[in-house]
Design a protein around this motif. Structure first.
Motif, PDB file in Angstrom:
ATOM      1  N   GLY A   1      36.320  26.465  51.741  1.00  0.00           N
ATOM      2  CA  GLY A   1      37.023  25.414  51.886  1.00  0.00           C
ATOM      3  C   GLY A   1      38.598  25.924  51.399  1.00  0.00           C
ATOM      4  N   LYS A   2      38.524  27.011  50.875  1.00  0.00           N
ATOM      5  CA  LYS A   2      39.649  27.578  49.975  1.00  0.00           C
ATOM      6  C   LYS A   2      39.888  29.098  50.665  1.00  0.00           C
ATOM      7  N   GLU A   3      39.512  29.196  51.803  1.00  0.00           N
ATOM      8  CA  GLU A   3      39.858  30.489  52.762  1.00  0.00           C
ATOM      9  C   GLU A   3      41.275  30.870  52.878  1.00  0.00           C
ATOM     10  N   HIS A   4      42.290  30.010  52.927  1.00  0.00           N
ATOM     11  CA  HIS A   4      43.603  30.156  53.130  1.00  0.00           C
ATOM     12  C   HIS A   4      44.460  29.925  51.859  1.00  0.00           C
ATOM     13  N   THR A   5      43.807  30.103  50.763  1.00  0.00           N
ATOM     14  CA  THR A   5      44.364  30.454  49.409  1.00  0.00           C
ATOM     15  C   THR A   5      44.204  31.708  48.783  1.00  0.00           C
ATOM     16  N   PHE A   6      44.843  32.127  48.039  1.00  0.00           N
ATOM     17  CA  PHE A   6      44.682  33.518  47.314  1.00  0.00           C
ATOM     18  C   PHE A   6      44.627  33.297  45.633  1.00  0.00           C
ATOM     19  N   VAL A   7      43.773  34.191  45.329  1.00  0.00           N
ATOM     20  CA  VAL A   7      43.363  34.109  43.961  1.00  0.00           C
ATOM     21  C   VAL A   7      43.620  35.562  43.454  1.00  0.00           C
ATOM     22  N   PHE A   8      43.591  35.836  42.094  1.00  0.00           N
ATOM     23  CA  PHE A   8      44.083  37.147  41.520  1.00  0.00           C
ATOM     24  C   PHE A   8      42.576  37.778  41.724  1.00  0.00           C
ATOM     25  N   THR A   9      42.823  39.261  42.186  1.00  0.00           N
ATOM     26  CA  THR A   9      41.621  40.326  42.253  1.00  0.00           C
ATOM     27  C   THR A   9      40.689  40.198  41.287  1.00  0.00           C
ATOM     28  N   ILE A  10      40.918  40.235  40.215  1.00  0.00           N
ATOM     29  CA  ILE A  10      40.124  39.915  38.855  1.00  0.00           C
ATOM     30  C   ILE A  10      40.687  38.839  38.141  1.00  0.00           C
ATOM     31  N   PRO A  11      39.991  37.831  37.780  1.00  0.00           N
ATOM     32  CA  PRO A  11      40.443  36.705  37.167  1.00  0.00           C
ATOM     33  C   PRO A  11      41.331  36.923  36.027  1.00  0.00           C
TER      34      PRO A  11
ATOM     35  N   GLY B   1      50.316  29.523  36.911  1.00  0.00           N
ATOM     36  CA  GLY B   1      48.991  29.071  37.166  1.00  0.00           C
ATOM     37  C   GLY B   1      48.219  28.856  35.827  1.00  0.00           C
ATOM     38  N   VAL B   2      48.468  29.678  34.796  1.00  0.00           N
ATOM     39  CA  VAL B   2      47.706  29.362  33.412  1.00  0.00           C
ATOM     40  C   VAL B   2      48.283  27.935  32.794  1.00  0.00           C
ATOM     41  N   MET B   3      49.427  27.781  33.090  1.00  0.00           N
ATOM     42  CA  MET B   3      49.872  26.512  32.528  1.00  0.00           C
ATOM     43  C   MET B   3      49.471  25.287  32.947  1.00  0.00           C
ATOM     44  N   SER B   4      49.519  25.400  34.618  1.00  0.00           N
ATOM     45  CA  SER B   4      48.826  24.168  35.090  1.00  0.00           C
ATOM     46  C   SER B   4      47.293  24.502  35.510  1.00  0.00           C
ATOM     47  N   ARG B   5      46.748  25.436  34.615  1.00  0.00           N
ATOM     48  CA  ARG B   5      45.184  25.385  34.798  1.00  0.00           C
ATOM     49  C   ARG B   5      44.555  25.817  36.411  1.00  0.00           C
ATOM     50  N   LYS B   6      45.378  26.440  37.017  1.00  0.00           N
ATOM     51  CA  LYS B   6      45.238  26.789  38.269  1.00  0.00           C
ATOM     52  C   LYS B   6      44.835  28.274  38.798  1.00  0.00           C
ATOM     53  N   THR B   7      43.954  28.683  39.480  1.00  0.00           N
ATOM     54  CA  THR B   7      43.851  29.662  40.131  1.00  0.00           C
ATOM     55  C   THR B   7      43.881  30.207  41.463  1.00  0.00           C
ATOM     56  N   CYS B   8      43.973  29.057  42.300  1.00  0.00           N
ATOM     57  CA  CYS B   8      44.204  29.372  43.721  1.00  0.00           C
ATOM     58  C   CYS B   8      45.510  28.964  44.041  1.00  0.00           C
ATOM     59  N   PHE B   9      45.971  29.808  45.028  1.00  0.00           N
ATOM     60  CA  PHE B   9      47.488  29.665  45.131  1.00  0.00           C
ATOM     61  C   PHE B   9      47.700  29.674  46.820  1.00  0.00           C
ATOM     62  N   SER B  10      48.322  28.708  47.111  1.00  0.00           N
ATOM     63  CA  SER B  10      48.739  28.271  48.655  1.00  0.00           C
ATOM     64  C   SER B  10      49.953  29.531  49.203  1.00  0.00           C
ATOM     65  N   GLU B  11      50.153  29.244  50.268  1.00  0.00           N
ATOM     66  CA  GLU B  11      51.271  30.203  50.751  1.00  0.00           C
ATOM     67  C   GLU B  11      52.409  29.658  50.348  1.00  0.00           C
ATOM     68  N   ASP B  12      52.674  28.276  50.186  1.00  0.00           N
ATOM     69  CA  ASP B  12      53.962  27.714  49.795  1.00  0.00           C
ATOM     70  C   ASP B  12      54.114  28.201  48.202  1.00  0.00           C
TER      71      ASP B  12
ATOM     72  N   LEU C   1      46.405  40.152  44.533  1.00  0.00           N
ATOM     73  CA  LEU C   1      45.866  39.035  45.038  1.00  0.00           C
ATOM     74  C   LEU C   1      45.268  39.257  46.457  1.00  0.00           C
ATOM     75  N   THR C   2      44.252  38.377  46.347  1.00  0.00           N
ATOM     76  CA  THR C   2      43.285  38.714  47.467  1.00  0.00           C
ATOM     77  C   THR C   2      42.928  36.880  48.030  1.00  0.00           C
ATOM     78  N   PRO C   3      42.650  37.088  49.313  1.00  0.00           N
ATOM     79  CA  PRO C   3      42.028  35.807  49.753  1.00  0.00           C
ATOM     80  C   PRO C   3      40.793  35.167  48.869  1.00  0.00           C
ATOM     81  N   CYS C   4      40.738  34.023  48.807  1.00  0.00           N
ATOM     82  CA  CYS C   4      39.725  33.352  48.181  1.00  0.00           C
ATOM     83  C   CYS C   4      38.587  33.247  48.929  1.00  0.00           C
ATOM     84  N   VAL C   5      37.196  33.468  48.615  1.00  0.00           N
ATOM     85  CA  VAL C   5      35.920  33.577  49.376  1.00  0.00           C
ATOM     86  C   VAL C   5      35.229  32.056  49.153  1.00  0.00           C
ATOM     87  N   GLN C   6      35.886  31.082  48.478  1.00  0.00           N
ATOM     88  CA  GLN C   6      34.976  30.135  48.039  1.00  0.00           C
ATOM     89  C   GLN C   6      35.301  28.906  49.537  1.00  0.00           C
TER      90      GLN C   6
END
Length: 989
Positions: free
Chosen positions: A500-510, A451-462, A493-498
């Motif tokens: 449109g992104k409810e079905h993705t996961f983010v790290f609990t604390i960035p 995620g850091v290398m791709s500058r991404k914090t939201c992760f899908s189930e895939d 990891l916890t579901p994202c609250v943003q």
């Protein structure tokens, strides 16, 4: 296998999304109970295990009694007193009292991480109970519908049960004897157990006359047969007189078994024989099994804490009640926790109690508002452990004033993981016995790094499936992954609250994503397939070569064949060759660190400390740069955490977690960093990036490396960086590794105050040019500056204090400093509210100074008398040749009087207006540049009036001269002044 043997963790392999249903917290609100206990979550699991291993335990007094009924309405404190009255005439009563005292004494010990909250913060302080929800086999075996965090916050929470009611009769009226309290990592299981022991120690758990806690981790280390009575007296010697009464009297006993996942229990008769004799030696696991079977001491009550994956180890027929600990599912509980933590007296330090009380209240208020927005931080604070991390981070950011700082940010995160994962094995039934943290570093660290290398914090189930399941090849690996999913996944990891992104996961604390990514890299988990195979093959050949060496030495004595030594040397070639390749891996780590630390696209972000502050307190934190990328695209903590993990202290803690970083590896990485990090730091860095670099050096905790890096910094520009006490401490600590002189230190517009100057005092002494303008430094700060200038080691020769509210009293301190200073040559007091009296005081002490060359007293409301007095004194000064007096209240007569004091007559140049008689002053551009730079901080109407007077003076002087060259110069200057006036009127300047 019966349904009772199944576990909540048995989710379909393809559905990571179903994990959202069981985020810590049941759904809704509950009443708040205040009690005394240690830290929810963090100090819980680690610290409870540690003290349970000792001979006895202790817990603090509670501030508020339990509310609610007990197990039986007839059971009241009087019945407890009646039960004890039967023992009053025997030694048992005194033994139990000693036992209570011993438990209380042991539980009063706090982990080192808690001492930061001040001397007043102790285990006697109030504590917020997490939510406990009564569960059932049907709920455990049948996953509930997929829920987002918003739904969990809004739904009412039914079937909430209080800790003191866990042993009430069940819905069928049957007496509950065995309770299984389960929850994932960080929900607060161990804290509740400590609370229960606390209440019993102080008479607030009347239904039990004796409480005996055991650590299952402790029991798992012993396999020698031992009787129950011997086991109790071995752990608690005070109970020698009470143990014979177990099973022979109506003594109400509660056994606490904390951390059942550490024991391998077998409830089959073929695996564990029946035992009803407390005196019969059997393995500790057999003691636990027979207690739960109710075959041994059937009248005793038992509460078991465990992770979800281990619930299946106890057959359902032996469990009277299942209870799930859900953490802080209500934001009101989170607010209450933060209120108590951050409002503790002494939390902000001994020297700033009065001044920081308002800051503490402000922090709590901003944090509460952020929680009300249902921000991502509210989702993180479902887990009491993360509430502790948030409080500890805020305490670090706002109340660190020591030099060097007592903590590092990396150290906080490492200690946080130690408090939650120390001694934890992912699955005690797995033969690999891999530590939980090592598994997390390998699996979750890989996701974090990608995620850091791709500058991404939201992760899908895939993304999760690809990262976690793609390399699963054996049954053992799949079993470990199943345990991880049920016990640990929700911690990181916890579901994202943003929207449109409810079905993705983010790290609990960035920041946890960046920490785990850094740990993944430093541990060397980022390897290609060839590197992994090479490492394994090298280890195998290295071990084999040792055995072969012994065999060859024996054979060579019997059969002196010449080819044997050659064969032996060939075996050694590959390990040596691989060791060289591993050295290149460490070069790659250093290169990655330097590349991420000095990324040009991050140059205009806030510094990392402000970013962390904003992520916790929301938009009410520091203002953001308009061009700054969103938080989910910034990973500037990643290289800083890499350096912090390499520090000796953090490596020692990670060693306890099963994540070993050898001293040689750390040394070689630091050596490689000298070629990359220090070289890149010599390039000009923007102020915020320079602050990040200084913070990196602080986190690295390598004094020799830091000293070499700092020697290359001759100019330090931190202009416009909000210098909090922590940043001042970091700057002072890092700069303190050397004693070299700094050519220039720019701290303009940095929100400095008197305490900041005290912290930075040793650094300021070594700076030749010191820029302190635009910092609201008043008379108290001038007192510190006086001490600085009068110090015998002071080398400051250029001091800029423009746009600070120095005032008359501050001028008195600065005048005294001028009289005794021997280094200062340039002093700027532009726009410092001196007034006539302040200027007079400076003029009186100016004669005692022998080194000053330039003095700026512009824009200080000086009148003719004060201005003339200053210039008259300046005429007699041996070195002073320039005095700035523009933008003061000087009349035309005063101007003519000052103009008569020409340089060739008295040796001093007074800069008052843009004109010098019938000519343009040679300093006109300097004066206009000063006005343009300071206009955002000055009264615009007053500046407009002064510019209008300057324009009139220019026009009048131009009419008086007949020289065409001078007229042209006047017209040029008039044009510049008219442009400035036009922009000022249109608001574009």
């Amino acid at each position: 296998m019966s349904r009772a043997m199944q576990c909540q963790s048995c989710l379909p392999w393809g559905s990571w999304t179903q994990l959202r249903r069981s985020l810590p917290g049941s759904r809704g609100t509950r009443s708040v109970y205040l009690c005394a206990a240690s830290v929810p979550g963090t100090a819980g699991s680690y610290f409870l295990r540690k003290i349970l291993r000792a001979s006895s335990i202790s817990v603090p007094r509670s501030c508020v009694r339990y509310q609610g009924g007990s197990q039986e309405h007839s059971v009241q404190p009087s019945s407890s007193r009646h039960g004890l009255s039967q023992l009053r005439n025997v030694a048992s009563s005194d033994a139990i009292k000693k036992h209570q005292k011993s438990l209380s004494a042991w539980f009063s010990h706090q982990p080192n991480e808690e001492r930061q909250f001040g001397p007043s913060f102790s285990l006697d302080a109030v504590h917020v109970d997490p939510v406990i929800r009564e569960s059932s086999l049907e709920e455990i075996l049948k996953p509930s519908p997929d829920l987002t965090i918003q739904n969990q916050l809004q739904q009412p929470c039914s079937r909430v049960i209080n800790l003191q009611n866990l042993f009430d009769v069940d819905a069928c009226g049957r007496q509950v004897k065995n309770v299984v309290l389960y929850g994932s990592v960080g929900t607060g299981k161990s804290t509740l157990i400590k609370k229960m022991v606390v209440d019993w120690c102080h008479g607030r758990l009347p239904r039990f006359e004796l409480v005996i806690p055991f650590s299952c981790e402790d029991l798992s280390h012993s396999h020698a047969p031992i009787s129950l009575r011997r086991l109790i007296t071995k752990k608690y010697q005070h109970l020698r007189d009470v143990v014979p009464m177990l099973g022979a009297s109506n003594l109400k006993v509660l056994f606490i078994l904390n951390g059942l996942e550490r024991l391998n229990l077998d409830f089959r008769l073929a695996g564990t024989e029946l035992c009803c004799d407390p005196n019969e030696p059997v393995p500790p696991s057999a003691v636990v099994v027979n207690l739960l079977r109710k075959y041994l001491l059937p009248e005793a009550s038992i509460i078991v804490t465990t992770r979800p994956s281990a619930v299946r180890r106890i057959p359902g027929k032996y469990v009277g009640r299942y209870a799930e600990i859900c953490g802080f599912s209500d934001t009101n509980l989170q607010k209450l926790y933060f209120q108590m933590r951050l409002s503790q007296p002494g939390c902000s330090g001994e020297n700033s109690v009065g001044s920081s009380s308002g800051e503490q209240e402000n922090l709590v208020e901003m944090l509460s508002r952020n929680l009300e927005r249902h921000n991502q931080i509210a989702a993180a604070c479902f887990l009491p452990s993360y509430c502790w991390l948030v409080c500890t981070t805020l305490h670090f950011l706002y109340f660190t004033r020591t030099v060097p700082p007592s903590q590092t940010l990396t150290g906080i995160y490492t200690s946080f993981l130690r408090l939650n994962f120390s001694g934890e094995v992912l699955d005690s039934t797995d033969p690999t016995n891999i530590s939980m943290m090592k598994y997390v570093a390998k699996m979750v660290g890989k996701l974090a790094y990608e995620g850091v290398m791709s500058r991404k914090t939201c992760f899908s189930e895939d993304d999760l499936q690809q990262c976690f399941e793609v390399e699963m090849k054996t049954e053992s690996e799949l079993n470990l992954l199943e345990v991880f999913r049920s016990d640990v996944f929700r911690f990181f990891l916890t579901p994202c609250v943003q929207p449109g992104k409810e079905h993705t996961f983010v790290f609990t604390i960035p920041a946890m994503q960046e920490y785990l990514a850094a740990l993944y890299v430093v541990l060397g988990e980022k390897k290609t397939l060839a590197q992994r195979v090479g490492k394994e093959l090298s280890e195998v050949i290295g071990k084999v070569s040792e055995d072969v060496a012994v065999v060859l030495s024996i054979i060579s004595k019997v059969l002196p064949l010449r080819f044997l030594p050659v064969l032996f040397n060939l075996l050694k070639i590959f390990p040596r060759y691989f060791s060289r390749l591993s050295g290149k891996d460490r070069d790659a780590i250093a290169h990655t660190m330097a590349e991420e630390l000095f990324k040009e696209e991050d140059y205009y972000n806030d510094d990392v400390l402000d970013q962390i502050n904003s992520s916790i307190l929301g938009m009410e934190g520091p203002m953001r740069h308009p061009d700054e990328a969103p938080d989910d695209e910034v990973f500037e903590l990643f290289p800083i955490f890499m350096g912090g993990i390499l520090s000796r202290r953090n490596r020692a803690i990670l060693e306890q977690l099963g994540c070993s970083i050898k001293n040689l590896a750390a040394f070689e990485i630091a050596k490689a960093m000298k070629k990359t990090v220090i070289r890149n730091s010599r390039k000009g860095l923007p102020p915020s990036e320079l602050m990040d670099y200084l913070f990196f050096l602080h986190e690295f905790q390598n004094e020799r490396f830091t000293a070499e890096a700092i020697r290359s910094l001759r100019t330090v520009n931190l202009s416009s960086v909000k210098m909090t006490p922590l940043k001042c401490s970091v700057l002072a600590s890092v700069m303190g590794t050397t004693s070299h002189e700094v050519e220039e230190l720019n701290l303009s517009s940095c929100n400095l105050d008197t305490s900041s100057l005290r912290i930075l005092f040793p650094v300021l002494l070594r700076c030749k040019a010191l820029h302190l303008q635009l910092n609201s430094l008043g008379s108290d700060a001038c007192k510190e500056i006086r001490a600085l200038l009068l110090h015998d080691k002071c080398v400051v020769n250029n001091l800029r204090l423009a746009n600070n509210p120095v005032g008359e009293q501050g001028a008195q301190y600065l005048a005294e400093a001028l009289a005794g200073n021997r280094s200062l040559t340039h002093l700027s007091l532009l726009h410092t509210a001196l007034g006539d009296r302040g200027a007079e005081v400076i003029a009186q002490h100016l004669a005692k100074n022998q080194h000053l060359q330039e003095l700026n007293l512009g824009y200080n409301s000086l009148t003719d008398t004060a201005a003339l007095h200053v210039v008259e004194v300046a005429k007699k000064h041996t070195t002073l040749d320039k005095v700035h007096l523009y933008f003061n209240d000087i009349s035309e007569d005063g101007k003519r009087a000052l103009h008569s004091l020409r340089m060739d007559q008295d040796g001093v140049r007074a800069l008052v207006f843009l004109t010098a008689g019938t000519d343009v002053s040679e300093y006109w551009s300097n004066i206009l540049n000063v006005v343009q730079r300071n206009l955002p901080f000055w009264d615009r109407e007053r500046v407009r009036q002064h510019l209008a007077l300057i324009l009139q003076d220019l026009e009048s002087s131009r009419r008086q001269t007949a020289n065409p060259w001078r007229k042209a110069k006047f017209l040029r200057v008039e044009s510049e002044v008219k442009k400035m006036l036009g922009k000022l009127q249109h608001g574009t300047l």
